[in-house]
Design an enzyme around this catalytic site. Sequence first.
Site, mmCIF file in Angstrom:
data_model
loop_
_atom_site.group_PDB
_atom_site.id
_atom_site.type_symbol
_atom_site.label_atom_id
_atom_site.label_comp_id
_atom_site.label_asym_id
_atom_site.label_seq_id
_atom_site.Cartn_x
_atom_site.Cartn_y
_atom_site.Cartn_z
ATOM 1 N N LEU A 1 0.842 -1.206 0.000
ATOM 2 C CA LEU A 1 0.000 0.000 0.000
ATOM 3 C C LEU A 1 0.873 1.250 0.000
ATOM 4 C CD1 LEU A 1 -2.400 -1.090 2.914
ATOM 5 C CD2 LEU A 1 -2.693 -1.498 0.453
ATOM 6 N N LYS B 1 8.908 -8.156 -0.595
ATOM 7 C CA LYS B 1 8.506 -6.833 -0.085
ATOM 8 C C LYS B 1 9.705 -5.880 -0.067
ATOM 9 C CE LYS B 1 6.951 -3.446 2.186
ATOM 10 N NZ LYS B 1 5.784 -2.664 2.198
ATOM 11 N N ALA C 1 12.676 12.930 -11.592
ATOM 12 C CA ALA C 1 13.859 13.397 -10.866
ATOM 13 C C ALA C 1 13.473 14.492 -9.873
ATOM 14 C CB ALA C 1 14.889 13.922 -11.860
ATOM 15 N N GLY D 1 11.750 9.561 -0.120
ATOM 16 C CA GLY D 1 11.707 9.653 1.337
ATOM 17 C C GLY D 1 10.603 8.762 1.860
ATOM 18 N N CYS E 1 9.204 4.125 4.534
ATOM 19 C CA CYS E 1 9.430 2.757 4.042
ATOM 20 C C CYS E 1 10.703 2.596 3.218
ATOM 21 C CB CYS E 1 8.222 2.304 3.227
ATOM 22 S SG CYS E 1 6.719 2.407 4.194
ATOM 23 N N ARG F 1 8.129 11.696 8.010
ATOM 24 C CA ARG F 1 9.254 10.770 8.251
ATOM 25 C C ARG F 1 10.078 10.614 6.967
ATOM 26 N NH1 ARG F 1 6.170 5.725 10.557
ATOM 27 N NH2 ARG F 1 4.618 6.534 9.114
HETATM 28 C C1 UGA Z 1 6.124 2.808 -0.747
HETATM 29 C C2 UGA Z 1 5.771 1.815 -1.874
HETATM 30 O O1 UGA Z 1 5.477 2.517 -3.067
HETATM 31 C C3 UGA Z 1 4.573 0.937 -1.465
HETATM 32 O O2 UGA Z 1 4.311 -0.035 -2.477
HETATM 33 C C4 UGA Z 1 4.903 0.224 -0.159
HETATM 34 O O3 UGA Z 1 3.813 -0.569 0.307
HETATM 35 C C5 UGA Z 1 5.204 1.275 0.893
HETATM 36 O O4 UGA Z 1 6.327 2.071 0.463
HETATM 37 C C6 UGA Z 1 5.540 0.545 2.171
HETATM 38 O O5 UGA Z 1 6.543 -0.182 2.202
HETATM 39 O O6 UGA Z 1 4.722 0.582 3.114
HETATM 40 P P1 UGA Z 1 5.118 5.152 0.065
HETATM 41 O O7 UGA Z 1 6.206 5.149 1.103
HETATM 42 O O8 UGA Z 1 3.742 5.509 0.464
HETATM 43 O O9 UGA Z 1 5.016 3.690 -0.625
HETATM 44 O O10 UGA Z 1 5.609 6.192 -1.039
HETATM 45 P P2 UGA Z 1 5.824 6.203 -2.613
HETATM 46 O O11 UGA Z 1 4.620 6.695 -3.288
HETATM 47 O O12 UGA Z 1 6.403 4.931 -3.084
HETATM 48 O O13 UGA Z 1 6.940 7.354 -2.726
HETATM 49 C C7 UGA Z 1 8.194 7.206 -2.044
HETATM 50 C C8 UGA Z 1 9.072 8.407 -2.277
HETATM 51 O O14 UGA Z 1 9.564 8.442 -3.602
HETATM 52 C C9 UGA Z 1 8.373 9.765 -2.055
HETATM 53 O O15 UGA Z 1 9.244 10.605 -1.318
HETATM 54 C C10 UGA Z 1 8.171 10.296 -3.464
HETATM 55 O O16 UGA Z 1 8.123 11.696 -3.524
HETATM 56 C C11 UGA Z 1 9.408 9.755 -4.144
HETATM 57 N N1 UGA Z 1 9.295 9.633 -5.620
HETATM 58 C C12 UGA Z 1 8.363 8.822 -6.186
HETATM 59 C C13 UGA Z 1 10.197 10.328 -6.434
HETATM 60 O O17 UGA Z 1 11.078 11.076 -5.941
HETATM 61 N N2 UGA Z 1 10.123 10.186 -7.803
HETATM 62 C C14 UGA Z 1 9.191 9.375 -8.377
HETATM 63 O O18 UGA Z 1 9.191 9.266 -9.634
HETATM 64 C C15 UGA Z 1 8.285 8.684 -7.564
#
Ligand code: UGA
Length: 436
Positions: A145, A196, A244, A249, A252, A319
Amino acid sequence: MRVVVVGAGYVGLVTSACLAELGHEVTAIEIAPERLSRLQRGETPILEAHLDELLPRHTTSGRLRFTDSYDPVCDADVTFIAVNTPAGVFGQTDTRFVRAAFEAIAPRLRPGATLAVKSTVPPGTADAFAERLPDNIVVSNPEFLRQGTAVQDFFAPDRIVIGAQSQSDADALGCLYQSIDTRVFVTSRCSAELAKYAANCFLAMRISFINELSHLCESSGADVDELAQVIGADRRIGPDFLRAGLGWGGSCFPKDLLATIDIARLAGVPHALLDAVYDANVRQRQAAARHIADATRGCQRPVVGVLGLAFKPETDDVRGSPALEVIGCLLEQGFQIRAHDPQAMPNAAAALPNITYCEDAYDTARGADVVLLATEWPEYIELDWQRVRELMRGDTIADGRNALDPRRIAEAGLRYRGFGRASTTLASAIFEEARR
Ligand code: UGA
């Protein structure tokens, strides 16, 4: 079915509410007294779309209850462990809470009942639990999720993963999700657990890759957005997670990447690629702080206005937030910080009490030498840049998410600075033209 979910944190709460929506009878066990009483009062303790509809609906329907007693485990068909697994001091997964939950659950499970480990745990954890529970079914059921879209992801997942000893053990859990139309992968428990970590590491790797390429774009005159479109059109690569910016962050990716490095280290297998993914992300924050320092050279006590504090839009979670890490670097160099976020200011204030929190984006820009877009909330994308220009002391907009339109910013008489965007050069030309 009768389901118990141990831990009403982010994952446990979303899982509980969604399983109740699917028609199951769910009891969520939460031992933190304050959180428990909020949940029992019908309050939603986290910001997550649709949760504020699901929780009252099912506490009222009686399909969702909250308690601090482990007794409901005695009657459950399925008990989930969904407690958190924080990072230990060396980055390793701290499974203390998972093991404590297991010790409380194990003596209460009735023979034949299923124990499902949803918490993110190192491979081997569920196998070790299974050895202790010869009369029960033990499965691993990792979650994927995303914060902000977790409810939607629950009902329309890309896949469901069940790590089990046999197909019939997997079915004992799978029937909970019967009405969800998706692929179900039945794997070994260890594969499910490692999958995972691998998924989060892979997504982080894509972002670190495109971030590193953004610097190459800058030095070669290429455009990182164009590059991402072209490579993303290849079906083997795909378009997602190639934006980019300040880097990844959240609670997770950083935790799971470090944990995977630790798992590899303990196993004595190479992890140079994972190390590089992590280091590239750290460098990205430092590069942003350096760009800002360059843009404010010669200013007395430079002021930076930061738009966005949450680690990504649609959440109040700070976080591992890139915004907070960049602010940390800037504070060390003597910058003054003004900041705004539509949802995350109370959480940010707990971590950063000594910055100025502002009313809105315009208030943030007041007197700023540089405005940094750190989180791409929709309300920051279409600002009146002319008004921003009038409020600022300086004239630089640092786009930490490559989400703004460089041309519009330059037309308002502002300098645009993104990551690896050739349009930055175009914007500079427009800006210089406007100045003459
Ligand atoms: C992430 C995973 O996407 C989920 O599948 C997983 O279940 C979850 O961790 C977890 O382990 O519980 P989440 O932490 O909610 O989900 O955030 P993401 O949407 O994956 O984004 C993570 C980070 O990457 C954010 O800081 C976002 O801004 C950054 N990001 C995302 C980028 O810098 N560039 C991108 O192209 C996409």
